[in-house]
Write a protein that holds these residues in place. Structure first.
Motif, PDB file in Angstrom:
ATOM      1  N   PRO A  66       0.807  -1.222   0.000  1.00 57.45           N
ATOM      2  CA  PRO A  66       0.000   0.000   0.000  1.00 57.45           C
ATOM      3  C   PRO A  66       0.840   1.273   0.000  1.00 57.45           C
ATOM      4  CG  PRO A  66       0.046  -0.969   2.192  1.00 57.45           C
ATOM      5  CD  PRO A  66       0.717  -1.948   1.275  1.00 57.45           C
ATOM      6  N   ILE A  67       2.148   1.142   0.187  1.00 58.22           N
ATOM      7  CA  ILE A  67       3.020   2.325   0.172  1.00 58.22           C
ATOM      8  C   ILE A  67       3.714   2.427  -1.183  1.00 58.22           C
ATOM      9  CG2 ILE A  67       4.971   3.464   1.280  1.00 58.22           C
ATOM     10  CD1 ILE A  67       4.244   1.866   3.839  1.00 58.22           C
ATOM     11  N   PHE A  68       4.593   1.462  -1.488  1.00 55.63           N
ATOM     12  CA  PHE A  68       5.328   1.519  -2.748  1.00 55.63           C
ATOM     13  C   PHE A  68       4.395   1.327  -3.944  1.00 55.63           C
ATOM     14  CE2 PHE A  68       9.885   0.397  -1.179  1.00 55.63           C
ATOM     15  CZ  PHE A  68       9.783   1.403  -0.235  1.00 55.63           C
ATOM     16  N   GLY A  69       3.425   0.418  -3.808  1.00 58.34           N
ATOM     17  CA  GLY A  69       2.482   0.190  -4.899  1.00 58.34           C
ATOM     18  C   GLY A  69       1.671   1.435  -5.203  1.00 58.34           C
ATOM     19  N   ALA A  70       1.214   2.122  -4.158  1.00 59.40           N
ATOM     20  CA  ALA A  70       0.440   3.348  -4.344  1.00 59.40           C
ATOM     21  C   ALA A  70       1.303   4.457  -4.928  1.00 59.40           C
ATOM     22  CB  ALA A  70      -0.162   3.792  -3.012  1.00 59.40           C
ATOM     23  N   ILE A  71       2.567   4.532  -4.496  1.00 55.45           N
ATOM     24  CA  ILE A  71       3.483   5.543  -5.027  1.00 55.45           C
ATOM     25  C   ILE A  71       3.685   5.343  -6.530  1.00 55.45           C
ATOM     26  CG2 ILE A  71       5.901   6.272  -5.035  1.00 55.45           C
ATOM     27  CD1 ILE A  71       5.903   5.868  -1.984  1.00 55.45           C
ATOM     28  N   MET A  72       3.909   4.092  -6.936  1.00 57.16           N
ATOM     29  CA  MET A  72       4.073   3.812  -8.364  1.00 57.16           C
ATOM     30  C   MET A  72       2.759   3.983  -9.116  1.00 57.16           C
ATOM     31  SD  MET A  72       6.738   0.581  -8.458  1.00 57.16           S
ATOM     32  CE  MET A  72       5.860  -0.450  -7.287  1.00 57.16           C
ATOM     33  N   GLY A  73       1.649   3.595  -8.473  1.00 60.06           N
ATOM     34  CA  GLY A  73       0.348   3.713  -9.113  1.00 60.06           C
ATOM     35  C   GLY A  73      -0.098   5.146  -9.310  1.00 60.06           C
ATOM     36  N   ALA A  74       0.408   6.065  -8.482  1.00 60.40           N
ATOM     37  CA  ALA A  74       0.041   7.480  -8.604  1.00 60.40           C
ATOM     38  C   ALA A  74       0.480   8.059  -9.940  1.00 60.40           C
ATOM     39  CB  ALA A  74       0.645   8.279  -7.451  1.00 60.40           C
ATOM     40  N   LYS A  75       1.447   7.427 -10.595  1.00 55.73           N
ATOM     41  CA  LYS A  75       1.895   7.901 -11.906  1.00 55.73           C
ATOM     42  C   LYS A  75       0.812   7.743 -12.968  1.00 55.73           C
ATOM     43  CE  LYS A  75       6.695   6.677 -10.825  1.00 55.73           C
ATOM     44  NZ  LYS A  75       7.846   5.830 -11.185  1.00 55.73           N
ATOM     45  N   PHE A  76      -0.196   6.962 -12.663  1.00 48.87           N
ATOM     46  CA  PHE A  76      -1.289   6.779 -13.607  1.00 48.87           C
ATOM     47  C   PHE A  76      -2.362   7.853 -13.459  1.00 48.87           C
ATOM     48  CE2 PHE A  76       0.493   2.465 -13.400  1.00 48.87           C
ATOM     49  CZ  PHE A  76       0.566   2.155 -14.740  1.00 48.87           C
ATOM     50  N   GLY A  77      -2.180   8.784 -12.527  1.00 46.79           N
ATOM     51  CA  GLY A  77      -3.158   9.841 -12.340  1.00 46.79           C
ATOM     52  C   GLY A  77      -4.161   9.514 -11.254  1.00 46.79           C
ATOM     53  N   THR A  78      -5.235  10.307 -11.188  1.00 47.16           N
ATOM     54  CA  THR A  78      -6.234  10.115 -10.134  1.00 47.16           C
ATOM     55  C   THR A  78      -7.091   8.876 -10.342  1.00 47.16           C
ATOM     56  OG1 THR A  78      -7.645  11.681 -11.331  1.00 47.16           O
ATOM     57  CG2 THR A  78      -6.401  12.534  -9.448  1.00 47.16           C
ATOM     58  N   ALA A  79      -6.882   8.176 -11.440  1.00 41.68           N
ATOM     59  CA  ALA A  79      -7.545   6.878 -11.600  1.00 41.68           C
ATOM     60  C   ALA A  79      -7.159   5.947 -10.455  1.00 41.68           C
ATOM     61  CB  ALA A  79      -7.154   6.248 -12.935  1.00 41.68           C
TER      62      ALA A  79
END
Length: 481
Positions: A66-79
């Motif tokens: 939930p930390i690193f995954g969310a950080i990398m996932g944030a690159k996809f925008g507010t989706a």
């Protein structure tokens, strides 16, 4: 900022409404004796207070995801906000709650036993191997990340990352073999508090500072940073633990064996997943803020900022020295605690598969030693290759989500046979089937096929599975009319 606050409120409301609905559908029985008492052995089956079960469950499933995954996932925008909210409420929390409750009803059965009971003996055998591989990959993956963070915090001690790797691995050995209430039950709630404090602190900073986060309606749903990586299915694999994770299904039976009363299941399992979703949402927003100010690429290295770098930067710059140390400590400890419970789960999965009781230490060693050796080999390989960690993480991510597919289909069959509302597991099973099939076909570490073709195959695969289940349902109802 409005989108972030609405998403945060949605997760809380989801727990209070849909979580209650799912619990009523399953219908926990307050008077039913749980495996914590019926199979109490002082090692793995130990009655624990409800608050401890919740805190340990939360820390077990949290890890780096939930930390690193969310950080990398944030690159996809507010989706990323949408996936965390809807994935957590309607898929991940349902997955974790039902897995735990079915494990309780099956006397504390491991995930492979649950899958085998409802998808067949062949699936049980395959999943035993599959789950053990996943857990070993996770344990190896969750060593170098926290070792890097801890070495940065203790640079004046003369202890580098390799020294911390040795210490963490030795801790894995001890925690895997000790009774669940001696280490896990006593110290994990403290570290869970650190992780929660970190999320609350960073969330409060975002609200007070109001850094002008993008909104869902301003076009930020479009992937702007990773042009070569389509939002579907890439984001749904990148953000796993904050939305839905097959790894959680391996952890839930650990605490299912310690729960005193079925009525507490929603609080401990559905609630722990919602808490993890909140942590992921906070970090997705924090990473979005970081990317707005600093970009995606580190100018000093020419590569994308790592999750560890961003986590360390945000914690220290937003929470002050004391808060930053506590937050980074929580971030470092979370994956370590997931790593040791991963190996503990692997030991229990193998023990359940061969029906080998684990009360005595030597019987635990018989199974644990080969697991330790395989984990060490995976760890050494990841350290010997410059891109080893990233490769290990990507394969772990896919196997992780693929496991959730098998678990959701097994839970769908369970709900059908139990004459309960099976659609609550059936719909997320269909969706995740499409995600995982498409991903392995199109991903760089997969078959690297054309995106349109891969997506078409993913949709067809999910439809085939959906129809096969409905045909099974029709046959089942005829036989049991």
């Amino acid at each position: 900022m409005v989108s972030f606050l609405v998403a945060l409120a949605a997760l809380i409301v989801g727990y209070l409404t849909y979580g209650r609905f799912v619990s009523r559908v399953f219908h926990p029985e307050e008077d039913r004796e749980t495996p914590a008492y019926t199979k109490e052995d002082g090692v793995d089956y130990v009655p624990m207070p409800t608050w401890k079960v919740y805190m340990v469950q939360f820390l077990n499933i949290a890890g780096l995801g939930p930390i690193f995954g969310a950080i990398m996932g944030a690159k996809f925008g507010t989706a990323s906000y949408l996936w965390i909210v809807f994935g957590c409420i309607f898929a991940g929390a349902v997955h974790d709650y039902l897995t735990s409750m079915v494990s309780i009803r099956m006397n504390g059965a491991s995930l492979s036993e649950i899958i085998g009971a409802y998808l067949g003996e062949f699936a049980r055998k395959v999943m035993c191997v599959f789950i053990c591989v996943l857990l070993i990959l996770l344990a190896a993956t969750f060593v170098s990340g926290p070792a890097e963070l801890l070495s940065a915090m203790t640079s004046g001690w003369g202890l580098n990352a390799y020294g911390w790797i040795v210490i963490i691995f030795l801790y894995y050995v001890i925690a895997t073999l000790c009774p669940v209430d001696k280490i896990i039950g006593n110290i994990y709630p403290v570290f869970a508090f650190c992780l929660i404090f970190m999320a609350v602190g960073i969330g409060a900073y975002l609200v007070v500072a109001n850094p002008g986060l993008p909104e869902l309606w301003d076009g930020s749903l479009v992937n702007k940073e990773w042009q070569s990586a389509p939002v579907f299915p890439m984001m749904f694999i990148t953000i796993a633990c904050g939305a839905i994770s097959g790894f959680h299904g391996t952890q839930s039976p650990l605490m299912a064996r310690c729960l005193k009363n079925e009525r507490m299941g929603r609080r401990c399992f559905y609630g722990a997943m919602i808490t993890e979703g909140i942590v992921a949402l906070v970090w997705a927003a924090a990473a979005t803020c970081f990317y707005q100010d600093n970009g995606v690429v580190n100018p000093e290295t020419g590569k994308a900022f790592s999750g560890a770098y961003i986590a360390n930067f945000v914690s220290n710059n937003w929470l002050g020295v004391a808060g930053g140390v506590l937050a980074v400590l929580g971030i470092a400890v979370a994956p370590i605690t997931s790593g040791d419970t991963a190996l503990r789960s692997a030991r229990l999965v193998v023990a359940d598969f061969i029906n080998f009781e684990q009360k005595s230490i030597w019987r635990r060693l018989v199974i644990a030693v080969p697991i330790f050796i395989l984990t060490a080999i995976a760890l050494v390989w990841s350290l010997s290759d410059a891109d080893g960690f990233n490769i290990l993480w990507r394969y772990f991510s896919w196997t992780n989500q693929t496991l959730s597919v098998f678990t959701l289909w097994a839970l769908s069959v369970y709900m059908l046979r139990a004459r309960k509302l099976w659609i609550i597991a059936y719909l997320p099973a269909i969706f995740m089937t499409c995600v995982c099939t498409t991903y392995i076909l199109v991903a760089p570490e997969g078959f690297q096929l054309n995106y349109a073709f891969s997506l078409t195959v993913g949709i067809v695969a999910s439809i085939v599975c959906a129809v096969a289940f409905l045909m099974y349902r029709s046959s089942f109802l005829k036989k049991n009319a």
